[in-house]
Write a protein that holds these residues in place. Structure first.
Motif, PDB file in Angstrom:
ATOM      1  N   PHE A   1       0.829  -1.178   0.094  1.00  0.00           N
ATOM      2  CA  PHE A   1       0.022   0.129  -0.025  1.00  0.00           C
ATOM      3  C   PHE A   1       0.704   1.076   0.012  1.00  0.00           C
ATOM      4  O   PHE A   1       0.707   2.287  -0.817  1.00  0.00           O
ATOM      5  N   ASP A   2       1.861   1.294   0.828  1.00  0.00           N
ATOM      6  CA  ASP A   2       2.913   2.575   0.979  1.00  0.00           C
ATOM      7  C   ASP A   2       3.564   2.861  -0.111  1.00  0.00           C
ATOM      8  O   ASP A   2       3.712   3.904  -0.528  1.00  0.00           O
ATOM      9  N   THR A   3       3.917   1.719  -0.877  1.00  0.00           N
ATOM     10  CA  THR A   3       5.123   1.588  -1.921  1.00  0.00           C
ATOM     11  C   THR A   3       4.148   2.129  -3.278  1.00  0.00           C
ATOM     12  O   THR A   3       4.606   2.061  -4.432  1.00  0.00           O
ATOM     13  N   ARG A   4       2.683   1.776  -3.351  1.00  0.00           N
ATOM     14  CA  ARG A   4       1.887   1.815  -4.392  1.00  0.00           C
ATOM     15  C   ARG A   4       2.191   0.803  -5.418  1.00  0.00           C
ATOM     16  O   ARG A   4       1.611   0.722  -6.331  1.00  0.00           O
TER      17      ARG A   4
ATOM     18  N   TRP B   1       0.527  -2.193  -4.977  1.00  0.00           N
ATOM     19  CA  TRP B   1      -0.801  -2.602  -5.067  1.00  0.00           C
ATOM     20  C   TRP B   1      -1.624  -1.870  -6.229  1.00  0.00           C
ATOM     21  O   TRP B   1      -2.265  -2.647  -7.114  1.00  0.00           O
ATOM     22  N   GLN B   2      -1.343  -0.727  -6.640  1.00  0.00           N
ATOM     23  CA  GLN B   2      -1.923  -0.052  -7.848  1.00  0.00           C
ATOM     24  C   GLN B   2      -1.496  -0.813  -8.901  1.00  0.00           C
ATOM     25  O   GLN B   2      -2.436  -1.118 -10.051  1.00  0.00           O
TER      26      GLN B   2
END
Length: 225
Positions: free
Chosen positions: A91-94, A96-97
Motif C-alpha cells: 500500500f505504502d509503495t503503491r 498495489w496499484q
C-alpha cells in the motif's frame, strides 16, 4: 495455471525480500538458540515440557512434540511481528496499484501473501528441527532418527496454529486502525486469549475425554491427552 503462477511469483518475491533483511537471519539465529535450550542435559534439573514432572527420552518423537508445542505457541506470537507488514508495504509503495492493473484477483493476492507468511514460518521451523535433531544426537539418549515421528507433531500442531497467525497478520494489515502500533499491541492480547489462554484450562487426566480438534489452536489439549 496462470493464476497459480502469479501467486507463486508474489510468494517468491516476498520471500526473497525477507531473506535480504538482517532481521530474518537474526530471528533464525535466536530460534536456533531457543531450540537448543528446549533439550537441556539430563543432569541439569531443567525441563522444557513435562508430564507429571517427568519427560520422555530424547527421541525423534519427543523432539517433534516438544518443538511442535513450542512453535505452535511462541512462534504464533513472535511470528506475527516477523511476517506482518507486507500488505502494508504494498500500500505504502503503491505496488498495489500496479497489481490491480494486472489479471491478479484480490483473493489471489491475499492467498499469495498468506502463502509467503507460511513459507517464512516453514524456514524458521526447518532451522529449529535441524537444531532439535542435533540436540537429540548430542544428548545421546535415543539417537535413532525417524523423520515421520519428527515431522508429525509439527504438521498436526504447529502449522494449523501458524496458519491462523498468518491470517491475523494479513487482517491487521488490511484494517487501517490496526496497521501500526495499535495493532501490534492488540495482537499480543489476541495471542494471550486464543493461543496461550487455553493451555491453563484443559483437562489432562487419564480419564479425560478426547479433546475436540478445535479445542485450542496450540494443540496442547490434544498433546496432553
Amino acid at each position: 495455471m496462470e493464476a497459480l503462477r502469479r501467486i507463486v511469483a508474489i510468494l517468491l518475491a516476498d520471500l526473497r525480500e525477507r531473506t535480504r533483511t538482517p532481521r530474518f537471519w537474526i530471528v533464525l539465529g535466536l530460534v536456533g538458540v531457543a531450540t537448543w535450550y528446549c533439550f537441556p542435559a539430563v543432569d541439569s534439573g531443567h525441563l522444557a515440557i513435562s508430564i507429571d514432572d517427568a519427560r520422555g527420552r530424547y527421541s525423534s518423537a519427543w523432539t517433534g512434540m516438544t518443538l511442535g508445542l513450542f512453535y505452535s505457541t511462541m512462534l504464533a506470537w513472535l511470528g506475527f511481528y516477523l511476517v506482518r507488514g507486507t500488505v502494508l508495504r504494498d500500500f505504502d509503495t503503491r505496488v498495489w496499484q500496479l497489481l490491480v492493473a494486472t489479471p491478479m484477483t484480490r483473493r489471489g493476492y491475499l492467498v499469495a501473501k498468506w502463502g509467503s507468511h507460511m513459507a517464512v514460518f516453514s524456514c524458521v521451523i526447518a532451522v529449529g528441527l535441524v537444531v532439535g535433531v542435533l540436540a537429540q544426537w548430542v544428548r545421546g539418549e535415543d539417537r535413532a532418527f525417524n523423520l515421520v515421528e519428527l515431522l508429525k507433531p509439527v504438521l498436526v500442531l504447529t502449522l494449523p496454529s501458524l496458519s491462523l497467525t498468518a491470517f491475523f497478520a494479513i487482517l491487521f494489515d488490511m484494517v487501517p486502525m490496526l496497521r501500526r502500533t495499535g495493532g501490534n499491541v492488540l495482537y499480543f492480547f489476541v495471542w494471550l486469549l486464543i493461543f496461550a489462554g487455553f493451555t491453563s484450562s484443559f483437562d489432562q487426566g487419564v480419564n479425560a475425554a478426547i479433546p475436540h480438534i478445535m479445542s485450542d489452536p496450540g494443540g496442547f489439549s490434544l498433546a496432553s491427552h
